[in-house]
Design an enzyme around this catalytic site. Structure first.
Site, short mmCIF file in Angstrom:
data_model
loop_
_atom_site.label_atom_id
_atom_site.label_comp_id
_atom_site.label_asym_id
_atom_site.label_seq_id
_atom_site.Cartn_x
_atom_site.Cartn_y
_atom_site.Cartn_z
N LYS A 257 1.08 -1.27 -0.47
CA LYS A 257 0.24 -0.15 0.01
C LYS A 257 1.14 1.14 -0.28
O LYS A 257 1.87 1.17 0.61
CB LYS A 257 -0.76 -0.06 1.13
CG LYS A 257 -0.13 0.06 3.05
CD LYS A 257 -1.10 0.47 3.86
CE LYS A 257 -1.59 1.74 3.97
NZ LYS A 257 -0.90 2.81 4.81
N ASP B 289 -2.44 -5.25 1.96
CA ASP B 289 -3.59 -4.59 3.31
C ASP B 289 -3.25 -5.52 4.82
O ASP B 289 -3.64 -6.21 4.49
CB ASP B 289 -5.41 -4.86 3.61
CG ASP B 289 -5.24 -3.57 4.20
OD1 ASP B 289 -5.26 -3.72 5.39
OD2 ASP B 289 -6.79 -3.10 4.17
N HIS B 290 -2.18 -5.00 5.01
CA HIS B 290 -1.77 -5.90 6.63
C HIS B 290 -2.28 -5.98 6.98
O HIS B 290 -2.45 -7.23 7.97
CB HIS B 290 0.02 -5.16 7.00
CG HIS B 290 -0.15 -4.69 7.95
ND1 HIS B 290 -0.47 -3.12 8.16
CD2 HIS B 290 -0.29 -4.17 9.58
CE1 HIS B 290 -0.58 -2.06 8.74
NE2 HIS B 290 -0.64 -3.08 10.03
N GLU C 295 -4.17 5.21 17.80
CA GLU C 295 -2.21 5.49 18.13
C GLU C 295 -1.86 6.45 18.81
O GLU C 295 -2.87 7.60 19.27
CB GLU C 295 -2.10 5.41 16.62
CG GLU C 295 -2.46 3.81 15.79
CD GLU C 295 -1.78 4.19 14.52
OE1 GLU C 295 -0.01 3.33 14.15
OE2 GLU C 295 -1.77 5.34 13.54
N HIS D 108 -7.53 -0.11 5.51
CA HIS D 108 -7.63 -1.13 6.68
C HIS D 108 -9.46 -0.95 7.35
O HIS D 108 -9.33 -1.99 7.77
CB HIS D 108 -6.00 -0.97 7.70
CG HIS D 108 -5.43 -0.39 7.31
ND1 HIS D 108 -4.32 -1.71 6.68
CD2 HIS D 108 -3.75 0.31 7.92
CE1 HIS D 108 -3.45 -1.38 6.66
NE2 HIS D 108 -3.12 -0.70 7.15
C1 BG6 Z 1 -0.16 1.55 8.48
C2 BG6 Z 1 0.12 3.15 8.49
O1 BG6 Z 1 -0.27 1.42 7.18
O2 BG6 Z 1 -0.44 0.60 9.71
C3 BG6 Z 1 0.51 3.67 9.56
O3 BG6 Z 1 0.57 3.54 7.45
C4 BG6 Z 1 0.09 3.00 10.82
O4 BG6 Z 1 0.32 5.18 9.89
C5 BG6 Z 1 -0.27 1.33 10.14
O5 BG6 Z 1 0.55 3.51 11.89
C6 BG6 Z 1 -0.49 1.07 11.91
O6 BG6 Z 1 -0.47 -0.43 11.76
P1 BG6 Z 1 -0.85 -1.22 12.91
O7 BG6 Z 1 -0.67 -2.69 12.75
O8 BG6 Z 1 0.57 -0.77 13.61
O9 BG6 Z 1 -2.30 -1.22 13.71
#
Ligand code: BG6
Length: 509
Positions: free
Chosen positions: A169, A198-199, A237, A261
């Protein structure tokens, strides 16, 4: 490299049993942050768990001039610094023994010729042609360039083995760009060769949303507008933007987290039961949810969306600067670090149920959760006096941290009177399962190498996500008024309350 001689790992937890063809994995952007912090450590952990195929090779491609040995050293250091388990030096040495590095500019066909030679030498050494997986983890402006060059150099197709492209992404920064990129990608690869990352889909707790909904008969009868009053999806966050101003100030919270996400979480929550868990059966159902969300009209954007920026405040007990004072952020930036939306899914199951989405940096704590609030009981026969009250049942799926699911119920407070207070029934991953969950990237890299696309977004999903977010981005970009502010370390701007209808309230962060 041959991993079979490392022997089966007794700690392996299931991933290793899935068949994976012998593969050469090529990482474009091999010296970048993502490769070093996430991809290389994930690949190491797959090796450690015995999940990689017997024949597996890694090739890094990047613009930096470096020898194979220098890149090997960089990869080992990254793995030592960022692996979720302390690395076993034998596994690490085995994994990196045959590591190759190709330096070159992404539009230089000579670099692709060098890459082709490396791939064919590795095939010869393995004694068989190996599948190819190209992982694009570069800055997004190079995605099209690399895809085009892979096509031109003949590397994107093979009669003998599977060839796959894994694309990070952001997939475009607008609907028009996403369409253009899809058109380019699909002029070189076929859709079943493409794995858009999309992790969040690689997270165990996100996959558990499907298990929870479709492996338990008790939820389905309630999972609709007749029983559900509203849904809140929060991705909060506590960290600020760190050193990512260059990317973030052009993206903002809506593009960074909502468009991908959060939309994915929404689809998993709302989708109809798929006939099977095969990639297209699941993705067909997910995309229908997106199609049921109307494109926001310009005149309604103020009523359904709120954006804000963090000001100075306190985070983790330390004073922190506001968004506009972060390194690299222009002092007059209009980029949002907080976004909240109210959406509706206009179909028979969900019409009329508000879905509230919010995300932000520098909020009070890190929490990603989905809270489903049921309708209140129709008649209350209980005394209110001394009672904490009968509250509507709430099902909360916590994606992270404290991964789990909790259901709030009204229960009688012990004693002679009929007084009620809410109690929670909880399932926590940490106590229910002893094993440590794999990192999202471990699952995703392995699935891509297996050609298993269920946890990747299809072209039509990505475009539908942009269709919903695009008008909001455009309206925000055209609005020159100063953004509402929230102090760092707090739950976010008061303005977000204006999105709430029917007396609903945001859950505490
Ligand atoms: C990423 C964003 O895709 O996801 C970041 O670019 C964000 O800004 C992150 O901090 C959050 O991922 P996770 O797995 O920590 O919830």
């Amino acid at each position: 490299m041959t991993l079979t001689d490392l022997g089966p790992n007794p700690l392996a937890q299931g991933l290793e049993r899935l068949p994976v063809a012998p593969t050469n994995l090529v990482i474009f952007g091999a010296t970048g942050d993502l490769a070093r912090r996430k991809l290389l450590p994930a690949i190491y952990n797959l090796a450690h768990e015995g999940a990689l195929p017997g024949h597996f090779n890694l090739i890094g491609v990047s613009r930096a001039q470096m020898s194979h040995d220098e890149y090997r050293e960089m990869a080992a250091e990254s793995i030592r610094a960022f692996s979720r388990t302390p690395p076993d030096e034998n596994v690490l040495t085995g994994l990196l023994a045959e590591l190759r590095y190709v330096s070159g500019s992404f539009d230089d066909l000579e670099a692709y010729r060098t890459l082709a030679r490396a791939l064919s030498e590795l095939d010869t050494a393995a004694g068989e042609p190996m599948a190819r997986a190209f992982y694009l983890s570069t800055a997004p402006e190079f995605f099209s360039v690399i895809v085009g060059a892979l096509g031109e150099s003949g590397l994107a197709q093979s009669e003998q083995v599977a060839v796959r492209a894994i694309i990070e992404k952001p997939f475009g920064t607008s609907l028009a760009e996403a369409r253009e990129l899809n058109a380019k990608v699909l002029s070189v690869f076929s859709e079943d060769q493409v794995f858009r990352i999309d992790h969040y889909l690689g997270k165990e707790t996100v996959q558990n949303m499907m298990a929870f909904r479709f492996a338990n008969g008790m939820f389905e009868p309630l999972w609709n507008r007749n029983y559900i009053a509203h849904v809140q999806i929060t991705a909060a966050e506590d960290l600020g933007i760190g050193s990512r101003a260059g990317y973030y100030d052009h993206a903002g919270a809506l593009r960074d987290l909502v468009e991908n996400h959060m939309m994915q979480l929404l689809t998993l929550l709302c989708m109809e039961p798929p006939v099977t868990f095969a990639a297209n059966d699941v993705r067909d159902e997910k995309v229908k949810v997106l199609h049921a969300i109307r494109t926001p009209r310009p005149e309604e954007i103020e009523q359904i969306s709120v954006r804000a920026q963090y000001g100075p405040g306190v985070s983790g007990g330390e004073p922190v600067v506001g968004y506009l004072q972060e390194d690299g952020v222009p002092p007059d930036s209009h980029t949002e670090s907080y976004a909240a939306l109210r959406l509706e899914v206009d179909n028979w199951r969900w019409a009329g149920v508000p879905f509230y989405l919010r995300t932000g940096k520098r909020l009070a704590r890190k929490v990603t959760e989905i809270a489903v609030t049921l309708r209140p009981v129709p008649h209350l026969a209980f005394e209110q006096d001394g009672s904490l009250g009968v509250r509507p049942n709430q099902l909360v799926m916590t994606i992270q941290p404290n991964e789990g699911v909790s259901l709030s119920l009204g229960a009688k407070i012990p004693g002679a009177r009929m007084r009620i207070r809410p109690v929670n029934m909880e399932f926590l991953y940490g106590t229910a399962f002893i094993s440590q969950s794999p990192e999202a990237y471990e699952r995703l890299i392995l699935d891509a190498m297996r050609g298993e696309a269920t946890l990747f977004t299809r072209n039509d999903e990505v475009e539908a996500q942009w269709r919903i977010c695009d008008p909001i981005v455009s309206a925000w970009e055209a609005d020159a008024r100063p953004l509402p502010q929230y102090a760092a370390g707090t739950p976010g701007p008061a303005e977000a309350d204006t999105l709430m209808i029917d007396g609903h309230q945001w859950r505490a962060i």
